[in-house]
Scaffold this active site. Structure first.
Site, mmCIF file in Angstrom:
data_model
loop_
_atom_site.group_PDB
_atom_site.id
_atom_site.type_symbol
_atom_site.label_atom_id
_atom_site.label_comp_id
_atom_site.label_asym_id
_atom_site.label_seq_id
_atom_site.Cartn_x
_atom_site.Cartn_y
_atom_site.Cartn_z
ATOM 1 N N THR A 21 0.823 -1.216 0.000
ATOM 2 C CA THR A 21 0.000 0.000 0.000
ATOM 3 C C THR A 21 0.853 1.260 0.000
ATOM 4 O OG1 THR A 21 -1.793 -1.140 1.162
ATOM 5 C CG2 THR A 21 -1.791 1.267 1.235
ATOM 6 N N ALA A 47 6.242 -10.502 -3.396
ATOM 7 C CA ALA A 47 4.822 -10.859 -3.466
ATOM 8 C C ALA A 47 4.170 -10.521 -4.801
ATOM 9 C CB ALA A 47 4.061 -10.175 -2.331
ATOM 10 N N ARG A 58 4.787 -8.518 -11.387
ATOM 11 C CA ARG A 58 5.034 -7.413 -12.323
ATOM 12 C C ARG A 58 4.552 -6.111 -11.704
ATOM 13 N NH1 ARG A 58 0.973 -10.416 -14.396
ATOM 14 N NH2 ARG A 58 2.442 -11.496 -15.776
ATOM 15 N N LYS A 116 7.578 2.614 12.092
ATOM 16 C CA LYS A 116 7.605 3.151 13.453
ATOM 17 C C LYS A 116 8.008 2.115 14.484
ATOM 18 C CE LYS A 116 2.928 2.136 12.750
ATOM 19 N NZ LYS A 116 2.194 2.277 11.484
ATOM 20 N N GLU A 163 9.872 10.510 8.326
ATOM 21 C CA GLU A 163 8.691 11.354 8.483
ATOM 22 C C GLU A 163 7.397 10.543 8.528
ATOM 23 O OE1 GLU A 163 6.577 14.082 9.473
ATOM 24 O OE2 GLU A 163 8.336 15.095 8.636
ATOM 25 N N GLY A 184 -11.520 -2.430 5.563
ATOM 26 C CA GLY A 184 -10.093 -2.183 5.431
ATOM 27 C C GLY A 184 -9.541 -1.105 6.331
ATOM 28 N N ASP A 225 0.582 0.583 18.761
ATOM 29 C CA ASP A 225 0.992 1.420 17.628
ATOM 30 C C ASP A 225 1.195 2.870 18.079
ATOM 31 O OD1 ASP A 225 1.039 1.946 14.527
ATOM 32 O OD2 ASP A 225 -0.418 3.370 15.331
ATOM 33 N N LYS A 266 4.791 5.428 18.330
ATOM 34 C CA LYS A 266 4.899 6.798 17.832
ATOM 35 C C LYS A 266 5.279 7.775 18.937
ATOM 36 C CE LYS A 266 1.529 5.642 14.271
ATOM 37 N NZ LYS A 266 0.124 5.721 13.829
ATOM 38 N N GLY A 312 -2.754 5.749 5.157
ATOM 39 C CA GLY A 312 -3.296 5.709 3.804
ATOM 40 C C GLY A 312 -2.211 5.744 2.752
#
Length: 434
Positions: free
Chosen positions: A13, A46, A49, A104, A128, A186, A200, A204, A301
């Site tokens: 992603t 994974a 192409r 992170k 960043e 998702g 998580d 951070k 995202g």
């Protein structure tokens, strides 16, 4: 025109988003740097192409063709996790490559080793995208607030948890059903533990504390509690008294010690943080010169995070072109000035509290509970009993004035040991309105 050649590990992603940003914004980045920043190679096991728009980019299954290749200037690691990401990054640094990562977990737990290796090789590490997705949090802290003593860090740093709490608040849904829906759409991982249990967010906070205070901070020093025990009744009580529940990361600078905690918090509805909706993030720094600075935006995202990765690539490219590598230290402070710090024990925390006690509905219950609280120096500001069912089980909600965490823990342990209590008491800290 000088060409800056980029190699990418991971085309998921964020990896595909980064590649798209570099492709779509190629001319813009050229105008801003005076260089052609070009993605030349992708390593991923994974996929077979790349999309047709990346026809000129080489695809390999061998990460060494990125991390050690003589024709790569900047290695971008976007596979996540600790290994093999850590090994890839250290190998790239050993091969005199600059590195950009969004990892992170890796930076929060092994950043000290990675930054030391980079300093020894005089290469840069950009990260960043590790905090706040598309929000320029790291740059703001490292450069924009450089003249400030950071007094506090308070923020919503996990979009999944914020999404779940907002839907529970706005639609009256229970935690389990919102989580299931978030997974189906998702917004949450199949295993959401890191998001919903605050891990998580803790990663951070470790990164931001290190940069804010010029200090070594470990993940195990951050007290971490998640949102899985929050129920609609807690959210409804919060709303009735003018609060919204948020999963907050909180650090305060007391000079001789520093708070480091992640937990659900009742935030006054008038506060900006209380009104951060959906899967958005918001991080507030308080500096001694600027007072409060709030950064808000999409915390995850494909394209927002890809934008943050691209920003690091551009920063490093500019430094290469101008012979100014490590012009700004990776963590803002010079490496040899970093210090060890004391983390304030949570037991010493003082704040207002919300309690939900589940008890049998019988005479004398409330006096028994308030008696225990009073014995431990905890004063009740307001109380609400949900329904009446003689002999049945009812929840009793209480809002307490400021009290010390150690006293609260002792009182609740005593209350939960009572025969009349049928479930562990739920405790939520309230943001101090002063």
């Amino acid at each position: 025109m000088r060409e800056i050649r980029v190699g990418l590990i991971g085309f998921g992603t964020v990896g595909s988003g980064t590649a798209e940003v570099l492709r779509v914004q190629a001319q813009r980045l050229q105008r801003k740097t005076g260089a052609n920043i070009r993605l030349v190679r992708v390593a991923d096991i994974a996929i077979d192409r790349l999309p047709p728009e990346f026809a000129g980019v080489e695809l390999t299954r061998d990460a060494d063709q990125v991390v050690t290749a003589a024709d790569i200037d900047i290695v971008v690691e976007l596979i996540g996790g600790i290994e093999p990401a850590k090994s890839f990054i250290l190998k790239a640094i050993a091969s005199n490559k600059h590195v950009v990562t969004a990892n992170k977990a890796l930076i929060s737990q092994h950043g000290r080793e990675i930054f030391a290796a980079a300093a020894a090789k005089n290469v840069e590490v950009g990260f960043e995208a590790s905090v706040g997705g598309g929000i320029p949090v790291i740059k703001a802290l490292k450069e924009g607030l450089v003249a400030n003593r950071i007094e506090s860090i308070i923020g919503i740093m996990n979009g999944t948890a914020n999404y779940i709490l907002n839907r529970m608040t706005d639609e009256g849904l229970d935690f389990a059903s919102v989580l299931q829906d978030a997974q189906a759409h998702g917004y949450a991982e199949a295993d959401p533990t890191y998001d919903i249990e605050g891990i998580d967010t803790a990663h951070k906070l470790v990164i931001l504390m290190g940069m804010a205070y010029g200090a070594h901070v470990r993940l195990d020093q951050v007290t971490t509690e998640g949102i899985s025990r929050i129920e609609p009744i807690d959210i409804e009580f919060a709303r009735e008294f003018g609060y919204r529940i948020k999963l907050l990361a909180i650090s305060r600078n007391h000079g001789d010690s520093y708070e480091a905690r992640v937990h659900p918090t009742m935030v006054p509805s008038r506060e900006l943080l209380a009104n951060i909706g959906g899967a958005f993030n918001a991080i507030q720094f308080t500096g001694d010169m600027v007072d409060d600075v709030l950064l808000y935006g999409q915390g995850a995202g494909k394209m927002p995070t890809g934008s943050a990765v691209a920003a690091d690539i551009v920063d490093i490219a500019r430094n290469i072109l101008n012979g100014a590598i490590n012009r700004v230290p990776s963590l803002g402070f010079l490496p040899d000035t970093f210090k060890e710090i004391e983390i304030t024990p949570l037991e010493r925390l003082r704040c207002p509290y919300y309690f939900r006690v589940t008890v049998q509905d019988r005479p004398g219950v409330l006096s028994a509970i308030t008696g225990i609280l009073g014995k431990h120096g905890i004063s009740i500001r307001s109380m609400l009993q949900q329904g009446r069912e003689e002999g049945g089980v009812v929840p009793v909600m209480m809002r307490a004035y400021e009290a010390e965490e150690s006293a609260v823990r002792a009182a609740l342990a005593e209350i939960d040991a009572l025969e009349i209590c049928t479930a562990p008491t739920v405790k939520i800290r309230i943001m101090d309105e002063d």
